[in-house]
Design a protein around this motif. Sequence first.
Motif, PDB file in Angstrom:
ATOM      1  N   LEU A  26      71.135  13.114 -10.282  1.00 16.43           N
ATOM      2  CA  LEU A  26      71.522  13.221 -11.686  1.00 16.43           C
ATOM      3  C   LEU A  26      70.310  13.495 -12.566  1.00 16.43           C
ATOM      4  N   ALA A  27      69.200  12.817 -12.267  1.00 11.80           N
ATOM      5  CA  ALA A  27      67.980  13.052 -13.039  1.00 11.80           C
ATOM      6  C   ALA A  27      67.512  14.490 -12.877  1.00 11.80           C
ATOM      7  N   ALA A  28      67.655  15.022 -11.660  1.00 12.67           N
ATOM      8  CA  ALA A  28      67.259  16.416 -11.413  1.00 12.67           C
ATOM      9  C   ALA A  28      68.144  17.396 -12.164  1.00 12.67           C
ATOM     10  N   LYS A  29      69.371  16.960 -12.501  1.00 11.81           N
ATOM     11  CA  LYS A  29      70.289  17.810 -13.252  1.00 11.81           C
ATOM     12  C   LYS A  29      70.130  17.643 -14.761  1.00 11.81           C
ATOM     13  N   GLY A  30      69.135  16.853 -15.178  1.00  6.91           N
ATOM     14  CA  GLY A  30      68.851  16.726 -16.595  1.00  6.91           C
ATOM     15  C   GLY A  30      69.381  15.482 -17.262  1.00  6.91           C
ATOM     16  N   HIS A  31      70.012  14.594 -16.512  1.00  8.04           N
ATOM     17  CA  HIS A  31      70.509  13.343 -17.096  1.00  8.04           C
ATOM     18  C   HIS A  31      69.380  12.321 -17.185  1.00  8.04           C
ATOM     19  N   HIS A  32      69.325  11.590 -18.276  1.00  6.21           N
ATOM     20  CA  HIS A  32      68.516  10.373 -18.289  1.00  6.21           C
ATOM     21  C   HIS A  32      69.327   9.309 -17.567  1.00  6.21           C
ATOM     22  N   VAL A  33      68.730   8.639 -16.596  1.00 11.57           N
ATOM     23  CA  VAL A  33      69.458   7.717 -15.735  1.00 11.57           C
ATOM     24  C   VAL A  33      69.129   6.269 -16.088  1.00 11.57           C
ATOM     25  N   MET A  34      70.156   5.478 -16.333  1.00  9.73           N
ATOM     26  CA  MET A  34      70.033   4.023 -16.425  1.00  9.73           C
ATOM     27  C   MET A  34      70.306   3.475 -15.028  1.00  9.73           C
ATOM     28  N   ALA A  35      69.265   3.008 -14.348  1.00  6.25           N
ATOM     29  CA  ALA A  35      69.373   2.600 -12.949  1.00  6.25           C
ATOM     30  C   ALA A  35      69.403   1.082 -12.851  1.00  6.25           C
ATOM     31  N   VAL A  36      70.509   0.556 -12.329  1.00  5.29           N
ATOM     32  CA  VAL A  36      70.722  -0.888 -12.256  1.00  5.29           C
ATOM     33  C   VAL A  36      70.782  -1.335 -10.802  1.00  5.29           C
ATOM     34  N   ALA A  37      70.021  -2.367 -10.471  1.00  6.05           N
ATOM     35  CA  ALA A  37      70.064  -2.961  -9.134  1.00  6.05           C
ATOM     36  C   ALA A  37      69.228  -4.237  -9.160  1.00  6.05           C
ATOM     37  N   ARG A  38      69.395  -5.062  -8.131  1.00  6.03           N
ATOM     38  CA  ARG A  38      68.587  -6.281  -8.040  1.00  6.03           C
ATOM     39  C   ARG A  38      67.228  -6.022  -7.403  1.00  6.03           C
ATOM     40  N   THR A  39      67.125  -5.004  -6.556  1.00  5.99           N
ATOM     41  CA  THR A  39      65.914  -4.766  -5.776  1.00  5.99           C
ATOM     42  C   THR A  39      64.899  -3.992  -6.594  1.00  5.99           C
ATOM     43  N   ILE A  40      63.874  -4.675  -7.075  1.00  3.66           N
ATOM     44  CA  ILE A  40      62.891  -4.054  -7.954  1.00  3.66           C
ATOM     45  C   ILE A  40      62.121  -2.961  -7.224  1.00  3.66           C
ATOM     46  N   GLY A  41      61.733  -3.223  -5.973  1.00  5.68           N
ATOM     47  CA  GLY A  41      60.976  -2.224  -5.223  1.00  5.68           C
ATOM     48  C   GLY A  41      61.732  -0.923  -5.071  1.00  5.68           C
ATOM     49  N   GLY A  42      63.032  -1.003  -4.805  1.00  3.36           N
ATOM     50  CA  GLY A  42      63.852   0.192  -4.671  1.00  3.36           C
ATOM     51  C   GLY A  42      63.961   0.958  -5.976  1.00  3.36           C
ATOM     52  N   LEU A  43      64.069   0.232  -7.081  1.00  2.08           N
ATOM     53  CA  LEU A  43      64.130   0.886  -8.389  1.00  2.08           C
ATOM     54  C   LEU A  43      62.812   1.570  -8.717  1.00  2.08           C
ATOM     55  N   GLU A  44      61.706   0.928  -8.380  1.00  5.01           N
ATOM     56  CA  GLU A  44      60.407   1.539  -8.646  1.00  5.01           C
ATOM     57  C   GLU A  44      60.205   2.800  -7.812  1.00  5.01           C
ATOM     58  N   GLU A  45      60.665   2.764  -6.573  1.00  8.53           N
ATOM     59  CA  GLU A  45      60.591   3.971  -5.732  1.00  8.53           C
ATOM     60  C   GLU A  45      61.437   5.087  -6.328  1.00  8.53           C
ATOM     61  N   LEU A  46      62.629   4.741  -6.804  1.00 11.36           N
ATOM     62  CA  LEU A  46      63.484   5.724  -7.455  1.00 11.36           C
ATOM     63  C   LEU A  46      62.795   6.315  -8.680  1.00 11.36           C
ATOM     64  N   ASP A  47      62.204   5.475  -9.489  1.00 13.34           N
ATOM     65  CA  ASP A  47      61.530   5.929 -10.699  1.00 13.34           C
ATOM     66  C   ASP A  47      60.395   6.886 -10.362  1.00 13.34           C
ATOM     67  N   ASP A  48      59.634   6.566  -9.307  1.00 12.45           N
ATOM     68  CA  ASP A  48      58.535   7.447  -8.887  1.00 12.45           C
ATOM     69  C   ASP A  48      59.064   8.824  -8.508  1.00 12.45           C
ATOM     70  N   GLU A  49      60.156   8.853  -7.739  1.00  9.63           N
ATOM     71  CA  GLU A  49      60.697  10.140  -7.298  1.00  9.63           C
ATOM     72  C   GLU A  49      61.254  10.939  -8.469  1.00  9.63           C
TER      73      GLU A  49
END
Length: 219
Positions: A26-49
């Motif tokens: 979705l981010a690659a398609k131009g959406h700003h993404v609100m990413a919700v999850a408990r796993t902080i490490g996974g969210l940080e990896e997502l943010d990096d990508e």
Amino acid sequence: MTRTDALPALVTGASRGLGFAIARALAAKGHHVMAVARTIGGLEELDDEIKKAGGSATLAPMDITEDGAMQHLCRSIHDRWGGVSLWVHAAIHAAPLTPAQMIADKDWDKSLSINVDATRRLIVYVAPLLGETGRALFFDDPGAKGAKFYGSYGATKAGQIALAQSWAAETVKTGPKVQILTPPPMPTATRARFFPTERTEGMATIHEAAETVLAEAGI
């Protein structure tokens, strides 16, 4: 087709598996993404990508079973953006496989809390953010319903989808548009928990599956 919406896309369960891949797509398609999850490490990896690809995201390390946290999240989204264009609900709990008469209370309670109760609560809170023109995506797993040893997961996943089906039927004329899709088999942690010795060669990757379901949804 790439597009940019003024309102963000909300992805619950965004730190791993299909939710992670959909958030990235979705981010690659131009959406700003609100990413919700408990796993902080996974969210940080997502943010990096997402950042490497030139996209943008807001990370929300929260537990969807906490009512106060979800109220705060949705109120914050409303105050900042006024709503969301899309909600993708990919959060799920896969309890251990066990005979129905041996389901532990803790496994049942956790499955019910995440898969059913949190979904109901999120529908209540997110529906106003979607308004009449937004859309919501849910993901079915029909093979688990009624299958032996799948009691906790199968029953609560079926309950989640039943809620989504009712919401979809109720909003046909008024919106938001609610879609229930069935992703292809993919090598996720959830599937590995159910099929630990399964060979994954030839399966769609999570990123291929994300593109498939988004295309099916017309996104």
